[in-house]
Design a protein around this motif. Sequence first.
Motif, short mmCIF file in Angstrom:
data_model
loop_
_atom_site.label_atom_id
_atom_site.label_comp_id
_atom_site.label_asym_id
_atom_site.label_seq_id
_atom_site.Cartn_x
_atom_site.Cartn_y
_atom_site.Cartn_z
N ILE A 1 -70.66 82.87 -65.42
CA ILE A 1 -69.37 83.54 -65.22
C ILE A 1 -69.45 85.06 -65.10
O ILE A 1 -68.48 85.67 -64.64
N LEU A 2 -70.56 85.72 -65.48
CA LEU A 2 -70.57 87.18 -65.48
C LEU A 2 -70.29 87.78 -64.09
O LEU A 2 -69.41 88.64 -63.95
N PRO A 3 -71.03 87.37 -63.03
CA PRO A 3 -70.70 87.94 -61.71
C PRO A 3 -69.28 87.60 -61.26
O PRO A 3 -68.58 88.44 -60.68
N ALA A 4 -68.84 86.36 -61.54
CA ALA A 4 -67.48 85.96 -61.17
C ALA A 4 -66.44 86.76 -61.95
O ALA A 4 -65.39 87.14 -61.41
N LEU A 5 -66.73 87.03 -63.22
CA LEU A 5 -65.80 87.80 -64.04
C LEU A 5 -65.66 89.23 -63.53
O LEU A 5 -64.57 89.81 -63.54
N TYR A 6 -66.76 89.81 -63.07
CA TYR A 6 -66.72 91.16 -62.50
C TYR A 6 -65.80 91.19 -61.27
O TYR A 6 -64.98 92.11 -61.12
N ILE A 7 -65.93 90.20 -60.40
CA ILE A 7 -65.07 90.15 -59.20
C ILE A 7 -63.61 89.97 -59.59
O ILE A 7 -62.71 90.60 -59.03
N ALA A 8 -63.36 89.09 -60.58
CA ALA A 8 -61.99 88.78 -60.96
C ALA A 8 -61.27 90.01 -61.52
O ALA A 8 -60.12 90.29 -61.16
N ILE A 9 -61.94 90.78 -62.38
CA ILE A 9 -61.24 91.91 -63.02
C ILE A 9 -61.21 93.16 -62.16
O ILE A 9 -60.46 94.09 -62.46
N THR A 10 -62.01 93.21 -61.09
CA THR A 10 -62.00 94.37 -60.22
C THR A 10 -61.11 94.20 -58.99
O THR A 10 -60.61 95.20 -58.45
N SER A 11 -60.90 92.97 -58.55
CA SER A 11 -60.17 92.78 -57.31
C SER A 11 -58.96 91.88 -57.40
O SER A 11 -58.05 91.97 -56.59
N VAL A 12 -58.91 90.97 -58.39
CA VAL A 12 -57.82 90.00 -58.44
C VAL A 12 -56.95 90.19 -59.67
O VAL A 12 -55.71 90.26 -59.57
N ASN A 13 -57.55 90.28 -60.84
CA ASN A 13 -56.79 90.35 -62.09
C ASN A 13 -57.16 91.58 -62.94
O ASN A 13 -57.60 91.44 -64.09
N PRO A 14 -56.99 92.78 -62.42
CA PRO A 14 -57.30 93.96 -63.28
C PRO A 14 -56.32 94.10 -64.43
O PRO A 14 -56.61 94.82 -65.41
N GLU A 15 -55.15 93.43 -64.37
CA GLU A 15 -54.14 93.58 -65.41
C GLU A 15 -54.55 92.94 -66.73
O GLU A 15 -53.90 93.18 -67.76
N VAL A 16 -55.62 92.13 -66.73
CA VAL A 16 -56.04 91.50 -67.99
C VAL A 16 -56.74 92.50 -68.91
O VAL A 16 -56.92 92.22 -70.10
N LEU A 17 -57.11 93.66 -68.38
CA LEU A 17 -57.80 94.68 -69.17
C LEU A 17 -56.80 95.68 -69.73
O LEU A 17 -55.71 95.88 -69.18
#
Length: 438
Positions: free
Chosen positions: A277-293
């Motif tokens: 999940i690490l590479p997938a998590l990087y893509i998710a929080i940078t391009s799709v779901n940055p609001e989770v941070l």
Amino acid sequence: MGNFVQEMKSTFAEHDDFFIHEEQFDHTALFLIGFNSLINFSKSNLYVRQMAELSDSVDELFTNLSDQHDVDAKQIIKAVLEGKLVILTGDDQRNAIVEPVPQNLRRSIEEPKNESPVQGPLDAFGEDIDINIGLIRMRLGTERLIHSSYQVGELPKRRISMLYLKGKAPDDLIEKIDQKLKQAHSDIETINDLNILFGAHKFVPVSHFSITELPLQAVYSLKRNRVVLFLDNTPYAFVLPHLFWDMLSTANDRNFHVSFTYLIRTLRGLGILCNLILPALYIAITSVNPEVLKIDLALFVAESREGIPLTPLFETLAMVVLVDLVTEAIIRLPKTVGPTVTMVGGVILGQGVVEAKLVSSLLVIVITAMLISGSAIVGVQNSLYIRTLKYFILIAASVFGIVGICTGLLFVCIILASFKTCDIPYMAFRITEKGDAK
């Protein structure tokens, strides 16, 4: 010289290592036939002469040398190809197949090359099946250790040995494997051919068996109700069935305190999860779901990508593929060159792409953590298929973000839960002696 000797000479005329040597005994011409590359001729010939001195006739000599007498031409040709010494009389009336003194074509027992036992025995399997079985019997001195041998394939036939502990391995499992090996007609040239024999799926990269070169691990598997296979000229043991939890534990773990053992296995489980999940998590929080941070963490991630021309998907795919290429290069290259490639690929190239603003420094950290976590998984074949599955989750995260990661993990779990090896569920915790997987 008899007609059959002439026929053998013409059959192997194109083989420069083929020999036909004539000896005289009791006024009878004897022809010794074989391959110099497989037979130590000088020592084998000396043995035949010594037996001749103890024999009064040709019949007695053949009886003293072997229990395989007067076989047909097909068996003689097969014996020659297998490295046996064939003795024929000049009148073609008698023949015998003799076990010669072989050429030393096998490695001695060496240290393992691909597995690193900690505080454990340092011997490893070789290409000789008999030596490998001896390493098992040396550790399991019991009559319950059963050994069955098979000849599989057409050209050439490969020898496969099956070992199991009577009363430990389930009867259904033994019968299933025995049936598969007896019904095998296709040639077994590679490890993947053996995997296909046991019903490997084309689109499921999970192997039906785990592979080890450590006798300690093979013995540990036998005690856990498994079956061990040996394939000639292959320095590994194949353990059936292969379950998911095998990539978390090894026999070497028992050398440590139980608390440390469970800690190591927990870390391996985290390594599998991180690798997926690490590479997938990087893509998710940078391009799709940055609001989770949190807002400050989201700003830090955005700042790390400032000036990067590539999208997070292509940026991550490029680095993941590059790391996999470097890993494959290190495996294939000679050991003298491998460390140099590691330095160039891991340090210089990583620093270069960051300074050139092609990828973010955060992604380099993520890829490094992914590479390290993948190395914690037990078994090379396990780390390979985990590396394959992460691409699916990575693509799903680029489209659906965090939801895509969860959906991808769920889909992977469904695939693995539906997979069976020798009719035993892949996700089973253990195999009981009665054959039930739990």
